[in-house]
Write a protein that holds these residues in place. Structure first.
Motif, PDB file in Angstrom:
ATOM      1  N   ARG A  45       7.043  25.317  49.111  1.00  0.00           N
ATOM      2  CA  ARG A  45       7.675  26.395  48.435  1.00  0.00           C
ATOM      3  C   ARG A  45       6.962  27.803  48.804  1.00  0.00           C
ATOM      4  NH1 ARG A  45       8.671  23.456  42.758  1.00  0.00           N
ATOM      5  NH2 ARG A  45       9.146  21.258  43.492  1.00  0.00           N
ATOM      6  N   TYR A  46       8.171  28.640  48.899  1.00  0.00           N
ATOM      7  CA  TYR A  46       7.471  29.910  49.577  1.00  0.00           C
ATOM      8  C   TYR A  46       8.162  30.843  48.517  1.00  0.00           C
ATOM      9  CZ  TYR A  46       6.898  26.936  53.745  1.00  0.00           C
ATOM     10  OH  TYR A  46       6.438  26.279  54.466  1.00  0.00           O
ATOM     11  N   TYR A  47       7.358  31.697  47.754  1.00  0.00           N
ATOM     12  CA  TYR A  47       8.011  32.672  47.074  1.00  0.00           C
ATOM     13  C   TYR A  47       8.273  33.971  47.854  1.00  0.00           C
ATOM     14  CZ  TYR A  47       9.130  36.241  43.885  1.00  0.00           C
ATOM     15  OH  TYR A  47       9.894  37.010  42.984  1.00  0.00           O
ATOM     16  N   CYS A  48       9.444  34.597  47.878  1.00  0.00           N
ATOM     17  CA  CYS A  48       9.670  35.711  48.881  1.00  0.00           C
ATOM     18  C   CYS A  48       9.814  36.872  47.634  1.00  0.00           C
ATOM     19  CB  CYS A  48      10.707  35.448  49.671  1.00  0.00           C
ATOM     20  SG  CYS A  48      10.662  34.212  50.727  1.00  0.00           S
ATOM     21  N   PRO A  49       9.122  37.951  47.654  1.00  0.00           N
ATOM     22  CA  PRO A  49       9.173  38.893  46.732  1.00  0.00           C
ATOM     23  C   PRO A  49      10.465  39.736  46.725  1.00  0.00           C
ATOM     24  CG  PRO A  49       7.592  39.662  48.318  1.00  0.00           C
ATOM     25  CD  PRO A  49       8.178  38.282  48.560  1.00  0.00           C
ATOM     26  N   ASP A  50      11.078  39.807  47.814  1.00  0.00           N
ATOM     27  CA  ASP A  50      12.567  40.690  47.920  1.00  0.00           C
ATOM     28  C   ASP A  50      13.545  39.990  48.759  1.00  0.00           C
ATOM     29  OD1 ASP A  50      11.658  41.373  50.797  1.00  0.00           O
ATOM     30  OD2 ASP A  50      10.220  42.613  49.629  1.00  0.00           O
ATOM     31  N   TRP A  51      14.565  40.597  48.846  1.00  0.00           N
ATOM     32  CA  TRP A  51      15.652  40.085  49.321  1.00  0.00           C
ATOM     33  C   TRP A  51      15.364  40.150  51.053  1.00  0.00           C
ATOM     34  CZ3 TRP A  51      19.991  37.085  48.748  1.00  0.00           C
ATOM     35  CH2 TRP A  51      21.004  37.115  49.853  1.00  0.00           C
ATOM     36  N   ALA A  52      14.785  40.976  51.553  1.00  0.00           N
ATOM     37  CA  ALA A  52      14.616  41.176  53.001  1.00  0.00           C
ATOM     38  C   ALA A  52      13.703  39.993  53.322  1.00  0.00           C
ATOM     39  CB  ALA A  52      13.964  42.480  53.387  1.00  0.00           C
ATOM     40  N   THR A  53      12.802  39.733  52.553  1.00  0.00           N
ATOM     41  CA  THR A  53      11.821  38.786  52.885  1.00  0.00           C
ATOM     42  C   THR A  53      12.417  37.134  52.905  1.00  0.00           C
ATOM     43  OG1 THR A  53      10.015  39.816  51.835  1.00  0.00           O
ATOM     44  CG2 THR A  53       9.589  37.452  52.161  1.00  0.00           C
ATOM     45  N   LEU A  54      13.295  37.035  52.027  1.00  0.00           N
ATOM     46  CA  LEU A  54      14.248  36.121  51.805  1.00  0.00           C
ATOM     47  C   LEU A  54      14.812  35.665  53.182  1.00  0.00           C
ATOM     48  CD1 LEU A  54      15.659  36.058  48.349  1.00  0.00           C
ATOM     49  CD2 LEU A  54      13.957  34.238  49.330  1.00  0.00           C
ATOM     50  N   PRO A  93      21.894  39.219  43.767  1.00  0.00           N
ATOM     51  CA  PRO A  93      21.033  38.390  44.673  1.00  0.00           C
ATOM     52  C   PRO A  93      20.192  39.739  45.443  1.00  0.00           C
ATOM     53  CG  PRO A  93      23.087  37.487  45.006  1.00  0.00           C
ATOM     54  CD  PRO A  93      23.253  38.752  43.951  1.00  0.00           C
ATOM     55  N   THR A  94      20.551  40.772  46.036  1.00  0.00           N
ATOM     56  CA  THR A  94      19.869  41.598  46.766  1.00  0.00           C
ATOM     57  C   THR A  94      18.719  42.525  45.815  1.00  0.00           C
ATOM     58  OG1 THR A  94      21.634  43.511  46.569  1.00  0.00           O
ATOM     59  CG2 THR A  94      21.676  41.700  48.647  1.00  0.00           C
ATOM     60  N   GLU A  95      18.771  42.144  44.529  1.00  0.00           N
ATOM     61  CA  GLU A  95      17.860  43.125  43.712  1.00  0.00           C
ATOM     62  C   GLU A  95      16.913  41.976  43.323  1.00  0.00           C
ATOM     63  OE1 GLU A  95      18.013  46.195  42.570  1.00  0.00           O
ATOM     64  OE2 GLU A  95      19.397  46.648  44.515  1.00  0.00           O
ATOM     65  N   GLY A  96      15.856  41.640  44.021  1.00  0.00           N
ATOM     66  CA  GLY A  96      14.859  40.774  43.843  1.00  0.00           C
ATOM     67  C   GLY A  96      14.554  39.638  44.944  1.00  0.00           C
ATOM     68  N   GLY A  97      13.783  38.888  44.585  1.00  0.00           N
ATOM     69  CA  GLY A  97      13.541  37.831  45.681  1.00  0.00           C
ATOM     70  C   GLY A  97      14.028  36.493  45.290  1.00  0.00           C
ATOM     71  N   GLY A  98      13.154  35.363  45.509  1.00  0.00           N
ATOM     72  CA  GLY A  98      13.461  33.974  45.128  1.00  0.00           C
ATOM     73  C   GLY A  98      12.380  33.249  45.879  1.00  0.00           C
ATOM     74  N   THR A  99      12.632  31.848  45.465  1.00  0.00           N
ATOM     75  CA  THR A  99      11.942  30.860  46.117  1.00  0.00           C
ATOM     76  C   THR A  99      12.783  30.067  47.139  1.00  0.00           C
ATOM     77  OG1 THR A  99      10.558  30.631  43.959  1.00  0.00           O
ATOM     78  CG2 THR A  99      10.396  28.925  45.519  1.00  0.00           C
ATOM     79  N   ILE A 100      11.921  29.817  48.255  1.00  0.00           N
ATOM     80  CA  ILE A 100      12.742  28.909  49.247  1.00  0.00           C
ATOM     81  C   ILE A 100      11.861  27.569  48.964  1.00  0.00           C
ATOM     82  CG2 ILE A 100      12.642  28.325  51.555  1.00  0.00           C
ATOM     83  CD1 ILE A 100      14.074  30.800  51.107  1.00  0.00           C
ATOM     84  N   PHE A 101      12.838  26.447  48.893  1.00  0.00           N
ATOM     85  CA  PHE A 101      12.449  25.145  48.785  1.00  0.00           C
ATOM     86  C   PHE A 101      12.449  24.151  50.014  1.00  0.00           C
ATOM     87  CE2 PHE A 101      12.987  26.632  44.697  1.00  0.00           C
ATOM     88  CZ  PHE A 101      11.969  26.193  43.931  1.00  0.00           C
ATOM     89  N   LEU A 102      11.452  23.870  50.939  1.00  0.00           N
ATOM     90  CA  LEU A 102      11.596  23.224  51.761  1.00  0.00           C
ATOM     91  C   LEU A 102      10.887  22.129  51.971  1.00  0.00           C
ATOM     92  CD1 LEU A 102      12.268  23.130  55.337  1.00  0.00           C
ATOM     93  CD2 LEU A 102      10.117  24.619  55.427  1.00  0.00           C
ATOM     94  N   GLY A 103      11.351  20.790  52.587  1.00  0.00           N
ATOM     95  CA  GLY A 103      10.754  19.660  52.460  1.00  0.00           C
ATOM     96  C   GLY A 103      10.361  19.364  54.067  1.00  0.00           C
ATOM     97  N   VAL A 104       9.327  18.388  54.539  1.00  0.00           N
ATOM     98  CA  VAL A 104       9.149  18.083  55.831  1.00  0.00           C
ATOM     99  C   VAL A 104       9.173  16.478  55.645  1.00  0.00           C
ATOM    100  CG1 VAL A 104       7.595  17.882  57.550  1.00  0.00           C
ATOM    101  CG2 VAL A 104       7.734  20.027  56.388  1.00  0.00           C
ATOM    102  N   ALA A 105      10.027  15.850  56.452  1.00  0.00           N
ATOM    103  CA  ALA A 105       9.871  14.233  56.434  1.00  0.00           C
ATOM    104  C   ALA A 105       8.978  14.107  57.801  1.00  0.00           C
ATOM    105  CB  ALA A 105      11.265  13.765  56.615  1.00  0.00           C
ATOM    106  N   TRP A 106       7.932  13.162  57.704  1.00  0.00           N
ATOM    107  CA  TRP A 106       7.139  12.664  58.618  1.00  0.00           C
ATOM    108  C   TRP A 106       7.360  11.510  59.086  1.00  0.00           C
ATOM    109  CZ3 TRP A 106       3.456  16.391  60.296  1.00  0.00           C
ATOM    110  CH2 TRP A 106       3.285  17.653  59.421  1.00  0.00           C
ATOM    111  N   TYR A 107       7.552  11.121  60.370  1.00  0.00           N
ATOM    112  CA  TYR A 107       7.996   9.757  60.758  1.00  0.00           C
ATOM    113  C   TYR A 107       6.544   8.918  61.510  1.00  0.00           C
ATOM    114  CZ  TYR A 107      12.437  11.976  60.455  1.00  0.00           C
ATOM    115  OH  TYR A 107      13.386  12.700  59.785  1.00  0.00           O
ATOM    116  N   SER A 108       5.626   9.670  61.720  1.00  0.00           N
ATOM    117  CA  SER A 108       4.353   8.818  62.084  1.00  0.00           C
ATOM    118  C   SER A 108       3.290   9.536  61.330  1.00  0.00           C
ATOM    119  CB  SER A 108       4.145   9.642  63.599  1.00  0.00           C
ATOM    120  OG  SER A 108       2.935   9.288  64.118  1.00  0.00           O
TER     121      SER A 108
END
Length: 161
Positions: A45-54, A93-108
């Motif tokens: 999870r990555y919190y991005c403080p503004d739209w440009a960072t998102l 949406p362009t007024e503020g940031g948000g959180t990116i939710f990303l998963g990683v699946a590991w096969y080994s």
């Protein structure tokens, strides 16, 4: 404890949380996973403080995914899961940031053991700085699949009395 439905929350005036899928990953595209078995999963999870960072964060993940997709199949020891975005200000949406939710699946298991901490290595820290994601706004949790976890629950059998 009383469980309330989403409809109960909306009726009470609470706003439901909306997440928008911005990139399709391996859990939503069966061809990506193929016959590989997931041994571990990372919740990033990555919190991005503004739209440009998102925008920069999503673009960086897409670029990484494109590079990953270009690898030969035998080097596909991990893959991105779908990427989701939760905006701080969904009505504007362009007024503020948000959180990116990303998963990683590991096969080994071996690759996971070796690379699970890479998210906080020097290279990734440089990327976060270039994007504008503050290090204190990053969280990563790792989970082993039930087949790989050291702890296994004892199955209780019902006995007739």
């Amino acid at each position: 404890m009383t469980t309330r439905s989403v409809l109960d929350l909306i009726k009470a005036g609470e706003q439901p949380v909306t997440r928008i899928r911005v990139l399709i990953g391996e859990s939503d595209d069966p061809e990506r996973r193929g016959d590989k078995k997931v041994v571990a999963f990372s919740d990033c999870r990555y919190y991005c403080p503004d739209w440009a960072t998102l925008e920069k964060c999503v673009a960086a993940i897409k670029d990484s995914d494109d590079r990953l997709r270009a690898r030969p199949e035998e080097l596909m020891l991990w893959d991105w899961d779908s990427t989701w975005l939760q905006l701080d200000n969904p009505t504007n949406p362009t007024e503020g940031g948000g959180t990116i939710f990303l998963g990683v699946a590991w096969y080994s298991q071996e690759f996971f053991d070796d690379r699970a901490g890479a998210w906080f290595g020097y290279m990734h820290q440089r990327i976060y700085k270039q994007i504008g994601v503050p290090l204190e706004e990053i969280s990563v949790q790792h989970f082993l699949t039930a087949e790989k976890a050291a702890w296994k629950p004892e199955l209780e059998t019902a006995t007739a009395q």
